[in-house]
Design a protein around this motif. Sequence first.
Motif, PDB file in Angstrom:
ATOM      1  N   ALA A 154       2.332   2.275  -3.460  1.00 43.53           N
ATOM      2  CA  ALA A 154       0.911   2.892  -4.158  1.00 43.53           C
ATOM      3  C   ALA A 154       0.875   3.914  -4.241  1.00 43.53           C
ATOM      4  O   ALA A 154       1.268   4.772  -4.500  1.00 43.53           O
ATOM      5  CB  ALA A 154       0.143   1.412  -3.831  1.00 43.53           C
ATOM      6  N   SER A 205      -5.065  -1.150  -4.213  1.00 40.32           N
ATOM      7  CA  SER A 205      -3.179  -1.574  -3.659  1.00 40.32           C
ATOM      8  C   SER A 205      -3.997  -0.934  -1.651  1.00 40.32           C
ATOM      9  O   SER A 205      -3.274  -1.929  -1.050  1.00 40.32           O
ATOM     10  CB  SER A 205      -2.941   0.001  -3.571  1.00 40.32           C
ATOM     11  OG  SER A 205      -3.578   1.046  -3.338  1.00 40.32           O
ATOM     12  N   SER A 262       0.889  -1.346  -0.224  1.00 43.69           N
ATOM     13  CA  SER A 262       0.221  -0.056   0.432  1.00 43.69           C
ATOM     14  C   SER A 262       0.735   1.676   0.210  1.00 43.69           C
ATOM     15  O   SER A 262       0.615   1.836  -0.617  1.00 43.69           O
ATOM     16  CB  SER A 262      -0.999  -0.238   1.164  1.00 43.69           C
ATOM     17  OG  SER A 262      -1.927  -0.831   0.813  1.00 43.69           O
TER      18      SER A 262
END
Length: 350
Positions: free
Chosen positions: A81, A120, A78
């Motif tokens: 991203a 994500s 995450s």
Amino acid sequence: MSTLSITLSLALLAVIASAASLTVLVRSWAIRKSALVHPTERCSHTIPTPHGGGIAIAAISIILGLLFSMMDWVPDYSMVAFMLLGFVMVALGVWDDFGDLSPKFRLIVHFVVVGVGLASVPSLPVLSVFGTAVDTSEIVALWPLLAVCWVWLINLYNFMDGIDGLAAIQALVLFGGMAVNFWFMGHANWSWICLFILGAVLGFTLLNWPPAKIFMGDGGSGFLGFVIGFMMLLSASITHVSMWSWVILLTLFVADATTTLLVRLLTGQNVLQAHRLHTYQKLATKLGSHSKVTLGYGAVMLFILLPCSILANAYPHSGLFIFSVLFVLFSVLAYWFGAGRLTSFSRRGC
């Protein structure tokens, strides 16, 4: 206070100082390159002012993504991203600030970024809708709605960056308020995440406070809209904090921007044309002060919206109802103050 808390507090001070220093460097560069916003009839400012200061917010926030991942506060993928998409957003905004960017191309990129951003996060949020739990991960038809709302957040944040300090104080109270919400719900790590992002904004705000020495620019406002949406979804997927608490704290901005857009659409105006018809802009003109309006918006967030956001966590099924009441109230006030409506003054080009 624990050793970790002391270390994080010192790191937070370093973030604020770094953001302020980087903002000073960006300002110096903008002045040397004559990258100035000049006053126009559509502008709420009276003197040429450098812009692009949001680059400092973005640069520090992207670096913070590494810290959040290293501290194991959020999933690594995450944060990868977040950093990559954040870079795309600030690059797009800087292109818009200093170059010639097609609005259609910008909107397409926004949707691509948001689509990747949605993919994500570990899972899409479970929303309480008047007492019914709605898992948006399982309802494919809701995915486009989430994407549109996130893109709208990115753009409305840009729309609301029109007077000194307003977009900055919105971010400061939002992340400060969410730090309180996460602490209240027992998620100390997320309180620190919010405080660190607050610190990045605060460093910039020191030079953006009325009278502003530098403006945020699209590179900052679009980036902040992206970050808020990303952190809102990510936190909803891995904590028990209601996503409605984020939305409630954003109500003033959402109501002002949405009412202004709808009134302009319904009165046949060209909504792609720059203007000065938002409630905050009309209030700044009427009061002859940016600081009064900025402080007023901040006070409403702090003393009305923050307690309501905490209430949405104390009573988990109340979030949508609280937001709906507040949204209607502030939309009515925005319309009453003339949001979106042309006047004899505004017809000259605002």
